[in-house]
Scaffold this motif. Structure first.
Motif, PDB file in Angstrom:
ATOM      1  N   ARG A 252       0.993  -1.163   0.340  1.00 23.11           N
ATOM      2  CA  ARG A 252       0.022  -0.133   0.315  1.00 23.11           C
ATOM      3  C   ARG A 252       0.596   1.087  -0.105  1.00 23.11           C
ATOM      4  O   ARG A 252       0.106   1.868  -0.636  1.00 23.11           O
ATOM      5  N   GLY A 253       1.928   1.403   0.238  1.00 23.25           N
ATOM      6  CA  GLY A 253       3.118   1.936   0.675  1.00 23.25           C
ATOM      7  C   GLY A 253       3.816   2.381  -0.847  1.00 23.25           C
ATOM      8  O   GLY A 253       4.261   3.271  -0.974  1.00 23.25           O
ATOM      9  N   HIS A 254       3.903   1.584  -1.681  1.00 20.94           N
ATOM     10  CA  HIS A 254       4.734   1.323  -2.796  1.00 20.94           C
ATOM     11  C   HIS A 254       3.628   0.157  -4.143  1.00 20.94           C
ATOM     12  O   HIS A 254       4.054  -0.309  -4.072  1.00 20.94           O
ATOM     13  N   PRO A 255       2.381   1.961  -4.083  1.00 18.92           N
ATOM     14  CA  PRO A 255       1.663   0.660  -5.059  1.00 18.92           C
ATOM     15  C   PRO A 255       2.111   0.361  -6.203  1.00 18.92           C
ATOM     16  O   PRO A 255       1.672  -1.408  -6.691  1.00 18.92           O
ATOM     17  N   GLN A 256       2.986   0.626  -7.080  1.00 17.79           N
ATOM     18  CA  GLN A 256       3.658  -0.002  -8.155  1.00 17.79           C
ATOM     19  C   GLN A 256       3.974  -1.595  -8.040  1.00 17.79           C
ATOM     20  O   GLN A 256       4.110  -1.927  -8.561  1.00 17.79           O
ATOM     21  N   LEU A 257       4.669  -1.579  -6.740  1.00 15.30           N
ATOM     22  CA  LEU A 257       4.818  -2.743  -6.252  1.00 15.30           C
ATOM     23  C   LEU A 257       4.079  -4.466  -6.328  1.00 15.30           C
ATOM     24  O   LEU A 257       4.437  -4.905  -6.147  1.00 15.30           O
TER      25      LEU A 257
ATOM     26  N   ILE B 255     -11.016  -3.277  -7.356  1.00 13.24           N
ATOM     27  CA  ILE B 255     -10.359  -2.530  -6.844  1.00 13.24           C
ATOM     28  C   ILE B 255      -9.343  -1.296  -7.414  1.00 13.24           C
ATOM     29  O   ILE B 255      -8.409  -1.487  -7.503  1.00 13.24           O
ATOM     30  N   GLY B 256     -10.382   0.409  -7.866  1.00 12.55           N
ATOM     31  CA  GLY B 256      -9.184   0.761  -8.832  1.00 12.55           C
ATOM     32  C   GLY B 256      -9.180   0.891  -9.853  1.00 12.55           C
ATOM     33  O   GLY B 256      -9.951   0.842 -10.178  1.00 12.55           O
ATOM     34  N   GLY B 257      -8.101   0.679 -10.218  1.00 11.79           N
ATOM     35  CA  GLY B 257      -8.015   0.787 -11.531  1.00 11.79           C
ATOM     36  C   GLY B 257      -6.492   0.885 -12.165  1.00 11.79           C
ATOM     37  O   GLY B 257      -5.866  -0.608 -12.072  1.00 11.79           O
ATOM     38  N   ALA B 258      -5.531   2.044 -10.871  1.00 13.89           N
ATOM     39  CA  ALA B 258      -4.321   1.568 -11.881  1.00 13.89           C
ATOM     40  C   ALA B 258      -3.642   0.182 -11.244  1.00 13.89           C
ATOM     41  O   ALA B 258      -2.477   0.222 -11.590  1.00 13.89           O
ATOM     42  N   TYR B 259      -3.877   0.012  -9.652  1.00 17.19           N
ATOM     43  CA  TYR B 259      -3.036  -0.729  -9.040  1.00 17.19           C
ATOM     44  C   TYR B 259      -3.727  -1.789  -8.692  1.00 17.19           C
ATOM     45  O   TYR B 259      -2.767  -2.971  -8.289  1.00 17.19           O
TER      46      TYR B 259
END
Length: 603
Positions: free
Chosen positions: A73-78, A207-211
């Motif tokens: 959650r702190g590094h969504p790209q992961l 949930i969401g989209g980007a990540y």
């Protein structure tokens, strides 16, 4: 409250232990009662469907998965990086997903309905369709559909163990990591669709989209965004503009994107995302603007479904245009040139038929069981609840006229996660309910006649009822963003909702809650005659229906005994010509209710 919860937990542990008939099932019982665990799936597996579902649920409660989510959650790209790694370990390549000719859909409200409309339309053209959605209502297989039907138990079992074994065999080389519940199901869906050679796959974002883990898709054929609103704020952000940024993350370079009409703020963000990524963005027209003889009829009730239907028409129309090109792979990418109106066209007969035939259980659904009519809608945000209230107030007057006598209105409500329950309940006050009933998303608390103990089953949105054949267990209800909910928290939420309802209706609070179950077991609490809290969905439905719904009259299930005072309060329910029940606040609640109200969904 603490005493009530402790007693519940004691009954749960005692019942689960008594139901574990051998060493294998006792191990699973320990996993279930603890609600989260660092243990892996059971060592000895039969490799059948029941065991597949049970093993899948260990991914839901795995403690390492909890830590994994917190870190990412702190590094969504992961999140996407990890998902690509799991996909590769499962024997799939991201490039292979290009063969699925994907329609990728996100949004806050209506994305599932949009997908259902789209899938039905394209199936009517004769294409072999795949459809991945979440959550499921009764059985996990509902999430993965081929030609509109959940995949069968045999197919689910075959592909589950195929994917699970590949991941398990490689986990030691990757720090013992296994994908969490939703990630695993996403990988499984991709594998099923590839192996079963679907012509296209309609993929609903979690949930969401980007990540979101579905966003490892590189080259969808078209993307869509349904209505935006406030939800999952701890993950997506606390403003609709931040949420719009996340949703716009599914846009891909040169891939056409469509959205329904949005408020000015989020629409501006979507426009910026489209320009940044490099794709066209078109706004769908109102359904009335399409060139058709007469109004288009929809299989799904509710005025808000007209927006979803328009988006589905644009998605299916764009997909068909690309498919019927001589060489779809050579289609020219569509670059950003500002937000433009989507084209108005004449829907084909297959499109018109598809819109009319679409079914999507648990959304604006009506079930009539003799004198009891159930209105089910999984609304769980203030915006979707507003649509639910509008639908309920539109359809009930005709039902009440047809009743030809007195009608009692009952609300059955629960909500999960970080939802603003008070705001949703405030909207529901206008429906003028005679009773407001609250319960946790626990499917049933069965009073076993031989030992006097009570067994609990959680809402089937996180597991299948077949997995309980050898053991009655309980697991906490989780949205994708909340992996560890205790029974105490569920009951506290119900009591808080009850109090909110009382305040909203101008009722004074009693000093202490009266316990209503006979024999001294505090499983139902009441603070006012027209508001009650029950321990499970089945007990709530049985009290509301008062034996007048034959579907709920199962001689194999012992009904939890209630105090005479509570049975007396149900006199209006017994005397009314009709009972109208709105079940809303959570798709998990609706799914648990449908398990009892529509037995066909259990097959």
């Amino acid at each position: 409250m603490l005493r009530l919860s402790r007693v519940l937990l004691e009954r749960l542990r005692a019942c689960t232990e008594a139901s574990a008939r051998n060493r294998h099932w006792r191990k699973i019982a320990e996993l279930s009662v603890k609600f989260s665990s660092t243990k892996a799936a059971p060592r000895f597996r039969r490799m059948d469907y029941q065991d597949a579902v049970c093993t899948l649920n260990t991914l839901q409660t795995n403690a390492s998965a909890l830590e994994q989510v917190k870190r990412e959650r702190g590094h969504p790209q992961l999140q996407l990086q990890a998902m690509r790694g799991f996909l590769q370990r499962a024997g799939l390549k991201v490039e292979e997903l290009d063969r699925l000719n994907i329609i990728h859909v996100t949004g806050t409200k209506g994305k599932g309905s949009t997908c259902a409309f789209t899938e039905q339309i394209l199936r009517n053209y004769g294409f072999r369709t795949g459809f991945y959605s979440s959550p499921h209502l009764v059985q996990v297989r509902e999430r993965i559909r081929i030609n509109g039907q959940p995949i069968g138990k045999e197919l689910f079992t075959k592909y589950f163990w195929q994917v699970y074994r590949r991941l398990e065999e490689t986990k030691e080389a990757h720090g013992g990591s296994m994908p969490a519940y939703f990630r695993f199901l996403t990988i499984l869906a991709f594998n099923v669709f590839l192996q079963e050679k679907v012509d296209l796959a309609v993929i609903e974002v979690g949930i969401g989209g980007a990540y979101d883990c579905t966003n490892i898709i590189r080259r969808p054929w078209v993307c869509g965004i349904s209505s935006l609103g406030i939800d999952h704020t701890s993950i997506l952000g606390d403003t609709i503009e931040k949420i719009a940024w996340q949703k716009g993350g599914i846009f891909k370079l040169g891939v056409p994107a469509f959205t329904v009409k949005q408020p000015v703020g989020p629409m501006k963000v979507l426009q910026e995302r489209a320009e940044e990524i490099g794709c066209s963005l078109s706004v769908c027209p109102d359904l009335e603007e399409y060139e058709s003889e007469g109004s288009l009829r929809l299989g799904l009730a509710g005025h808000h479904q007209r927006r979803n239907a328009s988006l589905a028409l644009q998605l299916s129309h764009t997909w068909l245009q690309r498919h019927f090109l001589t060489d779809p792979a050579s289609s020219s990418p569509v670059e950003f040139s500002g937000v433009s109106p989507a084209p108005v066209f004449q829907p084909s007969p297959a499109m018109i038929k598809g819109l009319a035939e679409t079914e999507w259980p648990g959304r604006n659904q009506t079930l009539k069981h003799g004198p009891v009519t159930y209105f089910l809608d999984g609304a769980h945000t203030t915006r979707s609840m507003l649509a639910c209230v509008r639908w309920f107030n539109e359809v009930t007057p005709q039902h009440e006229r047809n009743a030809g006598g007195s009608v009692v209105r009952v609300l059955l409500f629960n909500a999960t996660g970080e939802r603003d329950c008070a705001a949703m309940l405030k909207l529901l006050v206008s429906c003028h309910f005679d009773f407001a009933v609250f319960c946790p998303n626990i499917t049933e608390a069965i009073a076993t006649c031989n030992a006097g103990k009570r067994c609990f089953q959680s809402s089937s949105c996180v597991r299948d009822p077949e997995a309980e054949d050898n053991m009655r267990n309980i697991q906490s209800i989780r949205d994708q963003q909340n992996f560890n909910v205790s029974v105490e928290n569920m009951l506290t939420r119900c009591l808080d909702n009850q109090q909110s309802w009382r305040v909203l209706n101008g009722q004074e609070e009693k000093p202490e809650a009266e316990l209503l179950i006979g024999g001294g077991l505090p499983l139902v609490a009441e603070r006012h005659s027209d508001t009650l809290v029950f321990p499970c969905i089945l007990s709530a439905l049985q009290w509301i229906s008062q034996g007048r719904d034959s579907v709920l009259s199962n001689p194999n299930k012992c009904i939890i005994p209630l105090k005479p005072s509570i049975n007396a309060k149900a006199a209006p329910l017994r005397e009314a010509v009709s009972i109208h029940v709105l079940i809303t606040g959570s798709l998990h609640l609706v799914g648990g209710a449908l398990k009892h109200l529509d037995p066909a969904l259990n097959s």
